[in-house]
Design a protein around this motif. Sequence first.
Motif, PDB file in Angstrom:
ATOM      1  N   ALA A  78     -24.700  84.922  83.327  1.00 21.58           N
ATOM      2  CA  ALA A  78     -25.030  83.512  83.086  1.00 21.58           C
ATOM      3  C   ALA A  78     -24.745  82.670  84.320  1.00 21.58           C
ATOM      4  CB  ALA A  78     -24.244  82.996  81.880  1.00 21.58           C
ATOM      5  N   ARG A  79     -23.583  82.870  84.918  1.00 19.28           N
ATOM      6  CA  ARG A  79     -23.233  82.043  86.069  1.00 19.28           C
ATOM      7  C   ARG A  79     -24.088  82.392  87.275  1.00 19.28           C
ATOM      8  NH1 ARG A  79     -17.106  80.680  87.937  1.00 19.28           N
ATOM      9  NH2 ARG A  79     -16.987  80.300  85.689  1.00 19.28           N
ATOM     10  N   ALA A  80     -24.385  83.676  87.482  1.00 18.18           N
ATOM     11  CA  ALA A  80     -25.223  84.057  88.619  1.00 18.18           C
ATOM     12  C   ALA A  80     -26.625  83.481  88.474  1.00 18.18           C
ATOM     13  CB  ALA A  80     -25.272  85.574  88.742  1.00 18.18           C
ATOM     14  N   HIS A  81     -27.164  83.472  87.251  1.00 15.32           N
ATOM     15  CA  HIS A  81     -28.466  82.849  87.034  1.00 15.32           C
ATOM     16  C   HIS A  81     -28.413  81.367  87.367  1.00 15.32           C
ATOM     17  CE1 HIS A  81     -32.308  81.798  85.244  1.00 15.32           C
ATOM     18  NE2 HIS A  81     -31.689  80.854  84.561  1.00 15.32           N
ATOM     19  N   ASP A  82     -27.352  80.699  86.953  1.00 11.15           N
ATOM     20  CA  ASP A  82     -27.207  79.270  87.244  1.00 11.15           C
ATOM     21  C   ASP A  82     -27.098  79.025  88.744  1.00 11.15           C
ATOM     22  OD1 ASP A  82     -26.448  76.423  86.323  1.00 11.15           O
ATOM     23  OD2 ASP A  82     -24.756  76.988  87.598  1.00 11.15           O
ATOM     24  N   ARG A  83     -26.382  79.906  89.438  1.00 14.90           N
ATOM     25  CA  ARG A  83     -26.183  79.704  90.872  1.00 14.90           C
ATOM     26  C   ARG A  83     -27.475  79.945  91.657  1.00 14.90           C
ATOM     27  NH1 ARG A  83     -22.146  77.156  89.805  1.00 14.90           N
ATOM     28  NH2 ARG A  83     -20.003  77.903  90.047  1.00 14.90           N
ATOM     29  N   THR A  84     -28.226  80.969  91.258  1.00 18.77           N
ATOM     30  CA  THR A  84     -29.391  81.354  92.055  1.00 18.77           C
ATOM     31  C   THR A  84     -30.674  80.698  91.573  1.00 18.77           C
ATOM     32  OG1 THR A  84     -29.806  83.283  90.641  1.00 18.77           O
ATOM     33  CG2 THR A  84     -28.347  83.584  92.539  1.00 18.77           C
ATOM     34  N   ASP A  85     -30.747  80.455  90.263  1.00 18.09           N
ATOM     35  CA  ASP A  85     -31.962  79.901  89.666  1.00 18.09           C
ATOM     36  C   ASP A  85     -33.193  80.693  90.109  1.00 18.09           C
ATOM     37  OD1 ASP A  85     -33.327  78.183  87.986  1.00 18.09           O
ATOM     38  OD2 ASP A  85     -33.735  76.730  89.562  1.00 18.09           O
ATOM     39  N   ASP A  86     -33.030  82.021  90.114  1.00 20.39           N
ATOM     40  CA  ASP A  86     -34.086  82.907  90.600  1.00 20.39           C
ATOM     41  C   ASP A  86     -34.533  83.807  89.459  1.00 20.39           C
ATOM     42  OD1 ASP A  86     -35.741  84.686  91.835  1.00 20.39           O
ATOM     43  OD2 ASP A  86     -34.333  85.268  93.417  1.00 20.39           O
ATOM     44  N   ASP A  87     -35.750  83.601  88.983  1.00 17.03           N
ATOM     45  CA  ASP A  87     -36.244  84.367  87.841  1.00 17.03           C
ATOM     46  C   ASP A  87     -36.501  85.829  88.186  1.00 17.03           C
ATOM     47  OD1 ASP A  87     -36.128  82.194  86.174  1.00 17.03           O
ATOM     48  OD2 ASP A  87     -38.187  81.553  86.595  1.00 17.03           O
ATOM     49  N   GLU A  88     -36.557  86.166  89.467  1.00 13.10           N
ATOM     50  CA  GLU A  88     -36.824  87.549  89.856  1.00 13.10           C
ATOM     51  C   GLU A  88     -35.589  88.440  89.770  1.00 13.10           C
ATOM     52  OE1 GLU A  88     -38.644  87.663  93.652  1.00 13.10           O
ATOM     53  OE2 GLU A  88     -40.382  86.434  93.071  1.00 13.10           O
ATOM     54  N   THR A  89     -34.415  87.865  89.570  1.00 14.00           N
ATOM     55  CA  THR A  89     -33.189  88.661  89.553  1.00 14.00           C
ATOM     56  C   THR A  89     -32.965  89.366  88.221  1.00 14.00           C
ATOM     57  OG1 THR A  89     -31.908  86.754  88.800  1.00 14.00           O
ATOM     58  CG2 THR A  89     -32.071  87.114  91.180  1.00 14.00           C
ATOM     59  N   ALA A  90     -33.569  88.900  87.151  1.00 21.22           N
ATOM     60  CA  ALA A  90     -33.407  89.449  85.797  1.00 21.22           C
ATOM     61  C   ALA A  90     -32.035  89.153  85.211  1.00 21.22           C
ATOM     62  CB  ALA A  90     -33.679  90.958  85.767  1.00 21.22           C
ATOM     63  N   TYR A  91     -31.264  88.275  85.837  1.00 18.09           N
ATOM     64  CA  TYR A  91     -29.945  87.966  85.284  1.00 18.09           C
ATOM     65  C   TYR A  91     -30.074  87.395  83.869  1.00 18.09           C
ATOM     66  CZ  TYR A  91     -28.399  88.156  90.211  1.00 18.09           C
ATOM     67  OH  TYR A  91     -28.139  88.533  91.503  1.00 18.09           O
ATOM     68  N   ARG A  92     -30.927  86.402  83.737  1.00 14.37           N
ATOM     69  CA  ARG A  92     -31.066  85.762  82.424  1.00 14.37           C
ATOM     70  C   ARG A  92     -31.704  86.715  81.426  1.00 14.37           C
ATOM     71  NH1 ARG A  92     -33.768  79.850  80.886  1.00 14.37           N
ATOM     72  NH2 ARG A  92     -34.430  80.427  78.776  1.00 14.37           N
ATOM     73  N   GLU A  93     -32.670  87.508  81.860  1.00 15.09           N
ATOM     74  CA  GLU A  93     -33.335  88.427  80.930  1.00 15.09           C
ATOM     75  C   GLU A  93     -32.352  89.443  80.359  1.00 15.09           C
ATOM     76  OE1 GLU A  93     -34.453  87.442  83.766  1.00 15.09           O
ATOM     77  OE2 GLU A  93     -36.607  87.030  83.705  1.00 15.09           O
ATOM     78  N   VAL A  94     -31.510  90.008  81.217  1.00 14.20           N
ATOM     79  CA  VAL A  94     -30.533  90.992  80.738  1.00 14.20           C
ATOM     80  C   VAL A  94     -29.525  90.328  79.810  1.00 14.20           C
ATOM     81  CG1 VAL A  94     -28.657  92.534  81.461  1.00 14.20           C
ATOM     82  CG2 VAL A  94     -30.832  92.520  82.706  1.00 14.20           C
ATOM     83  N   LEU A  95     -29.117  89.116  80.143  1.00 10.19           N
ATOM     84  CA  LEU A  95     -28.212  88.380  79.262  1.00 10.19           C
ATOM     85  C   LEU A  95     -28.825  88.204  77.881  1.00 10.19           C
ATOM     86  CD1 LEU A  95     -25.728  86.534  78.687  1.00 10.19           C
ATOM     87  CD2 LEU A  95     -27.095  84.638  79.614  1.00 10.19           C
ATOM     88  N   GLU A  96     -30.057  87.726  77.821  1.00  7.39           N
ATOM     89  CA  GLU A  96     -30.689  87.480  76.528  1.00  7.39           C
ATOM     90  C   GLU A  96     -30.943  88.789  75.784  1.00  7.39           C
ATOM     91  OE1 GLU A  96     -33.760  84.394  76.129  1.00  7.39           O
ATOM     92  OE2 GLU A  96     -33.540  84.087  78.295  1.00  7.39           O
ATOM     93  N   GLU A  97     -31.367  89.821  76.486  1.00  9.28           N
ATOM     94  CA  GLU A  97     -31.607  91.111  75.828  1.00  9.28           C
ATOM     95  C   GLU A  97     -30.328  91.635  75.169  1.00  9.28           C
ATOM     96  OE1 GLU A  97     -35.023  92.435  79.099  1.00  9.28           O
ATOM     97  OE2 GLU A  97     -33.067  93.438  79.062  1.00  9.28           O
ATOM     98  N   THR A  98     -29.212  91.458  75.859  1.00  7.56           N
ATOM     99  CA  THR A  98     -27.952  91.967  75.314  1.00  7.56           C
ATOM    100  C   THR A  98     -27.470  91.107  74.156  1.00  7.56           C
ATOM    101  OG1 THR A  98     -27.364  92.897  77.461  1.00  7.56           O
ATOM    102  CG2 THR A  98     -25.577  92.582  75.885  1.00  7.56           C
ATOM    103  N   LEU A  99     -27.543  89.797  74.300  1.00  5.27           N
ATOM    104  CA  LEU A  99     -27.149  88.922  73.189  1.00  5.27           C
ATOM    105  C   LEU A  99     -27.996  89.212  71.954  1.00  5.27           C
ATOM    106  CD1 LEU A  99     -26.686  85.475  75.004  1.00  5.27           C
ATOM    107  CD2 LEU A  99     -24.891  87.055  74.262  1.00  5.27           C
ATOM    108  N   ASP A 100     -29.292  89.351  72.142  1.00  5.40           N
ATOM    109  CA  ASP A 100     -30.176  89.604  71.000  1.00  5.40           C
ATOM    110  C   ASP A 100     -29.884  90.956  70.359  1.00  5.40           C
ATOM    111  OD1 ASP A 100     -31.433  87.162  71.327  1.00  5.40           O
ATOM    112  OD2 ASP A 100     -33.086  87.969  72.513  1.00  5.40           O
ATOM    113  N   ALA A 101     -29.619  91.971  71.185  1.00  3.15           N
ATOM    114  CA  ALA A 101     -29.327  93.302  70.640  1.00  3.15           C
ATOM    115  C   ALA A 101     -28.027  93.290  69.845  1.00  3.15           C
ATOM    116  CB  ALA A 101     -29.246  94.324  71.776  1.00  3.15           C
ATOM    117  N   MET A 102     -27.013  92.614  70.363  1.00  8.30           N
ATOM    118  CA  MET A 102     -25.737  92.564  69.646  1.00  8.30           C
ATOM    119  C   MET A 102     -25.864  91.788  68.347  1.00  8.30           C
ATOM    120  SD  MET A 102     -22.738  92.249  72.533  1.00  8.30           S
ATOM    121  CE  MET A 102     -23.178  90.594  73.040  1.00  8.30           C
ATOM    122  N   ALA A 103     -26.641  90.714  68.364  1.00  6.24           N
ATOM    123  CA  ALA A 103     -26.785  89.889  67.167  1.00  6.24           C
ATOM    124  C   ALA A 103     -27.660  90.548  66.118  1.00  6.24           C
ATOM    125  CB  ALA A 103     -27.366  88.530  67.554  1.00  6.24           C
ATOM    126  N   ALA A 104     -28.587  91.404  66.527  1.00  8.25           N
ATOM    127  CA  ALA A 104     -29.502  92.038  65.575  1.00  8.25           C
ATOM    128  C   ALA A 104     -28.957  93.342  65.022  1.00  8.25           C
ATOM    129  CB  ALA A 104     -30.859  92.294  66.236  1.00  8.25           C
TER     130      ALA A 104
END
Length: 732
Positions: A231-257
């Motif tokens: 989360a913090r690395a995504h905020d710092r870089t604001d770079d959609d190519e890094t997949a930081y946010r995607e991996v975060l959301e994929e993991t949160l969704d998997a744990m919640a489901a």
Amino acid sequence: MTTPTQRNRLDEEESPYLRQHADNPVNWQPWDEQALETAREHDVPIFLSIGYSACHWCHVMEEESFADEAVADVLNENFVPIKVDREERPDIDSIYMTVCQLVSGQGGWPLSAWLTPEGKPFFIGTYFPREGKRGQPGFLDLCERISDSWASAEDRTEMESRAEQWTDAAKDRLEETPTEDADTDASAGPPSSAVLETAADAIVRSADRRCGGFGSSGPKFPQPSRLRVLARAHDRTDDDETAYREVLEETLDAMAAGGLYDHVGGGFHRYCVDRDWTVPHFEKMLYDNAEIPRAFLAGYQLTGENRYAEVVGDTLEFVERELTHDDGGFFSTLDAQSESPETGEREEGAFYVWTPDEVHDVIEHEPDAALFCKRYDITESGNFEGRSQPNRVTPVSELAVGFDLEESEVLKRLDSIRQQLFEAREERPRPNRDEKILAGWNGLMISTYAEAALVLGEDDYAETAVDALAFVRDRLWDDDEQRLSRRYKDGDVAVDGYLEDYAFLARGALDCYQATGEVDHLAFALELARVIEAEFWDADHGTLYFTPASGESLVTRPQELSDQSTPSAAGVAVETLLALDEFATEDFEEVAATVLETHANTLEANALEHATLCLAADRLESGALEVTVAADDLPNRWRDRFTSRYFPDRLFALRPPTEDGLEVWLDRLDLADAPPIWAGRKARDGEPTLYVCRNRTCSPPTHDADEALAWLDGEGAPEGGTTQSQGTDAPF
């Protein structure tokens, strides 16, 4: 041979885990000077067994071996058997678990270690069956062979030599710090914020992009510290190519489901045994239900997705209902096992799993029962020993088509069904609850409630956080001695606090100050921080140790640099010291920076395992986003505007609106002068006034949060800011 220990002494202990073994024929001793002296006096080895009350395989080993008279005879006659609750004594657990991992490449509980009378390990493992099977030695045979070897002068010499080697290896891993030599650049300074991206990149590489989480097989652990890094690395870089946010959301969704989450009653289990998060290990730990929701709060702030906020709300409701003392503190764990209604035996997961027939028995309306089973994968074959742990597998859109309903109606019915199943489940035999209250774990939970109060705007959460802080402070903090104890249980207080107790609780107290604006919480956080510096900081080695300088001497003095099931104690301490440096006369930043400098090479070489320290390194370089509010209370709109967005380093610093009011606070904090974060920042025009600073540059004082946010986003005139050293009473 004379039996070294004459009786089982665990009935004198308050730890629920130890008391579970009080009726064993093994003459268990707690870890204390009496037991250790007995081993030295009789010159016999120690058998050390470490576990915790919710540990499934600990229960299995007890039933197979420790309740067995033949095993007890061997242990009682040839060893001093010592039982340790790892949750009460993480220092002991850290030392011998480190040895186990160094020797075998793996660890786990129960931990079984054979030690010299001086406490040095010479044989170690985890669970052993009573009789050998599948290449694994049997526990009874192992004890007999170790006893025979100890009696042999030649074998004993070899065992003692091995004990020295293993102890030296543990010291090297846990206690030693990098020395100034050809391979170490002592002038390199703390690691830069680049280490945060190094950690985030490693986390992405380790991510399971198909099933979520980390690693390509089971078991799957939640790893909330790694999610904070993403989360913090995504905020710092604001770079959609890094997949930081995607991996975060994929993991949160998997744990919640998946099965990690309790879809009927809320809250998270410890981990899942498989790759796709289907079957959990069913115990529920306080620390998981503190740290995982913090990751979901970050996900909510980054994405605005209400589903993440709902998980937080349901989890905190679970904690309030099932892990909260009537007077405010938080209990430690719920067991994985409970009594099965069918067999009458204690079975793992019995409280949580369902069959289709059980669902239909509760839900009289047949289509609704079928709807729930389809949504949550409740099948005849089951996913766990013939029954089903609910997993959210069928999308609402598909259910709407299949059951000829509007999506809103599907959601409405599922909510009603879950409530009916929850009420029915409450009638089942419940898992045992470990009711010891640990200072550090409570600190984690206090922080989460306080942060949830800010982010979700729920004042009740702040009240819960404050009540828990008051409970721990009243029972475990000695104000005269300025010392914290670790454990409270039914009026009994025990164990000197460790670094994690002081650090986690200091962060919790600071977060209570941010959520409520009450100066007393800030004062307590500063008191705890001063003890961290006095008892855990070693200036000669430039590090923070896990055990206090005045505490018990063990075979080594551990540090906790890497993230375990809880975040790194050193990492949280460094982050918290950096935040409290804004208010203190002590140079907490220098302590924090030195710790990071000492371990810079370690972080840069293995950022993945040191997520919390990498977050601290980023905090040191980037500084805090200071949000100073001169007002009697934090206006709700201002709170909402700053917490609806993700500001990972945001520090709310409420102060009284007048200088006279601030003087009262300074007296309470024993400060001669106002710290820069408050100095000169009084209310203007008789209204609440906001000052926002980043990188030692501050916005003009304002009564409008949107103006301050626009300044942060670079929409305000840069020349309108001022440096902190100039003070905010200077012209703008």
